[in-house]
Design an enzyme around this catalytic site. Sequence first.
Site, PDB file in Angstrom:
ATOM      1  N   ASN A 154      80.060 112.949  10.385  1.00 48.54           N
ATOM      2  CA  ASN A 154      81.403 113.075   9.817  1.00 48.54           C
ATOM      3  C   ASN A 154      82.106 114.363  10.243  1.00 48.54           C
ATOM      4  O   ASN A 154      83.323 114.426  10.260  1.00 48.54           O
ATOM      5  CB  ASN A 154      81.342 113.007   8.289  1.00 48.54           C
ATOM      6  CG  ASN A 154      80.230 113.831   7.694  1.00 48.54           C
ATOM      7  OD1 ASN A 154      79.070 113.661   8.045  1.00 48.54           O
ATOM      8  ND2 ASN A 154      80.574 114.742   6.806  1.00 48.54           N
ATOM      9  N   GLN A 182      81.237 106.709   9.078  1.00 50.42           N
ATOM     10  CA  GLN A 182      82.246 107.224  10.001  1.00 50.42           C
ATOM     11  C   GLN A 182      82.475 106.338  11.219  1.00 50.42           C
ATOM     12  O   GLN A 182      83.427 106.567  11.967  1.00 50.42           O
ATOM     13  CB  GLN A 182      81.919 108.658  10.421  1.00 50.42           C
ATOM     14  CG  GLN A 182      82.022 109.653   9.272  1.00 50.42           C
ATOM     15  CD  GLN A 182      83.448 109.812   8.735  1.00 50.42           C
ATOM     16  OE1 GLN A 182      84.421 109.429   9.390  1.00 50.42           O
ATOM     17  NE2 GLN A 182      83.583 110.367   7.544  1.00 50.42           N
ATOM     18  N   GLY A 203      85.050 101.818   1.999  1.00 53.76           N
ATOM     19  CA  GLY A 203      86.368 101.272   2.323  1.00 53.76           C
ATOM     20  C   GLY A 203      87.407 102.328   2.653  1.00 53.76           C
ATOM     21  O   GLY A 203      88.203 102.160   3.578  1.00 53.76           O
ATOM     22  N   THR A 240      80.482  94.148 -13.077  1.00 52.65           N
ATOM     23  CA  THR A 240      81.544  93.209 -12.699  1.00 52.65           C
ATOM     24  C   THR A 240      82.181  93.630 -11.377  1.00 52.65           C
ATOM     25  O   THR A 240      82.498  94.804 -11.185  1.00 52.65           O
ATOM     26  CB  THR A 240      82.600  93.145 -13.823  1.00 52.65           C
ATOM     27  OG1 THR A 240      81.923  92.734 -15.018  1.00 52.65           O
ATOM     28  CG2 THR A 240      83.714  92.164 -13.500  1.00 52.65           C
ATOM     29  N   CYS A 328      83.242 117.168   0.714  1.00 52.07           N
ATOM     30  CA  CYS A 328      82.356 117.353  -0.429  1.00 52.07           C
ATOM     31  C   CYS A 328      81.845 118.778  -0.492  1.00 52.07           C
ATOM     32  O   CYS A 328      81.455 119.261  -1.539  1.00 52.07           O
ATOM     33  CB  CYS A 328      81.166 116.402  -0.331  1.00 52.07           C
ATOM     34  SG  CYS A 328      81.688 114.728  -0.094  1.00 52.07           S
TER      35      CYS A 328
HETATM   36  N1  PLP Z   1      78.590 109.462   4.366  1.00 51.34           N
HETATM   37  C1  PLP Z   1      79.436 110.038   5.227  1.00 51.34           C
HETATM   38  C2  PLP Z   1      79.021 110.238   6.660  1.00 51.34           C
HETATM   39  C3  PLP Z   1      80.699 110.455   4.793  1.00 51.34           C
HETATM   40  O1  PLP Z   1      81.544 111.032   5.666  1.00 51.34           O
HETATM   41  C4  PLP Z   1      81.053 110.253   3.439  1.00 51.34           C
HETATM   42  C5  PLP Z   1      82.350 110.746   2.929  1.00 51.34           C
HETATM   43  O2  PLP Z   1      82.843 111.783   3.366  1.00 51.34           O
HETATM   44  C6  PLP Z   1      80.135 109.625   2.591  1.00 51.34           C
HETATM   45  C7  PLP Z   1      78.910 109.242   3.095  1.00 51.34           C
HETATM   46  C8  PLP Z   1      80.448 109.363   1.162  1.00 51.34           C
HETATM   47  O3  PLP Z   1      81.380 108.318   1.043  1.00 51.34           O
HETATM   48  P1  PLP Z   1      82.029 107.933  -0.353  1.00 51.34           P
HETATM   49  O4  PLP Z   1      83.114 108.910  -0.594  1.00 51.34           O
HETATM   50  O5  PLP Z   1      82.544 106.558  -0.191  1.00 51.34           O
HETATM   51  O6  PLP Z   1      80.976 107.988  -1.384  1.00 51.34           O
END
Ligand code: PLP
Length: 396
Positions: A154, A182, A203, A240, A328
């Site tokens: 990512n 990604q 999504g 659900t 994150c």
């Molecule tokens: N994995 C990767 C490589 C990501 O880039 C991300 C989000 O930045 C995630 C997992 C997590 O995705 P989500 O926000 O749908 O939980």
Amino acid sequence: MMRTVYFDNNATTRVAPEVRDVMLPFFDELYGNPSSMHAFGGQVAKFVDRAREEVARFLNAEPDEVIFTSCATESDNAAIRGTAEYYGKDLKVITTAVEHPAVLQPCRRLKALGHEVVELGVDALGNLDLDQLRREIASAGKRPVLVAVMYANNETGVVFPLDEIATICKERGAILQTDAVQVAGKIPVDVKKTPVDLLAMSGHKFHAPKGVGIFYVRRGTKVKPFLLGGHQERSRRAGTENVPYIVGLAKACELARLGMAKEATAVAAMRDRLEAGIVAACPNVRVNGDPSRRLPNTLNVSFEYIEGEAIAYHLSDLGICISTGSACASGSLDPSHVIRAMGVPFTAVHGSVRFSLSRYNTMDEVDYVLEKLPPVIANLRALSPFGPDKDVSTFK
Ligand code: PLP
């Protein structure tokens, strides 16, 4: 109103208008519960079935191999923790040091619980050593092995050789999980050609809304359900179904399936122009990630001697959205674990930023960024105590 240039599409994307439109009837017309006995609910269930078929087509999977979740974090956790629950303490887990926290954290939890967990390193270009992977699988002997390796990174966009990794795993009977978040909508994913066992997607990374994910489970793969409760998703994911979002996700898959090849070329042309422009206008930059194995939309650059956060803040004031590390991890000033794992020198690791584009960007936006960015870099460099021609010998 200030112009907004959104170059942060690896964090999240704009919902496609076609996706929004197909979702709307499911809020106030077709709002029945797909599990209900009555025909009103049954009618909605048919749309969920159709959505599952479309997602399966997108992955070249079978519909019964597709489970809808709330996000990729849930899918990654379901894959890793669900496999560990099935096999117990004997399971060895092999992952990489550059995974998203949605994979790293569950793997580290398993380590704390007593599993053997290995994090493979990467080289300076962000590539894996496949011989190390072979050795780690072999050293597990007869124990079950889960290999959790992302499809593409990512932060840098580096694409791992999943075909080769899948072959290594199959030869040795290891289970292969991939975080394919990604790659969705950027490069084709075919689970028959690239035989992964478990796969996660989200999504909102490819123009569907936030709050819906894909968990692919190859037929016969042993994994305990992560969410327990009702019988939804054939008892493999209770709760659900989020019908409007599932229908929207399927539309995003269809748009990606039909438009991906053309879109990748257009997006790569914008990314390449941005990269060339930055390298030409700004001294002391390094482009991170193997240029021959990168997603078409991602550019990660280290501007030496300055802070990535400062660059992102200054660009934000000009309406330009980019990021440092993964969303994150932002909020912490720790340098990116991905860039650090690649051994990028200290003078550059803090100055890493990511530009990530989508089909909704334009060349005009690239030119706007190329106009605004170099003066920001020059100003920050002038303020920085560090630099190739600055004497830091008196610093204590
Ligand atoms: N994995 C990767 C490589 C990501 O880039 C991300 C989000 O930045 C995630 C997992 C997590 O995705 P989500 O926000 O749908 O939980």
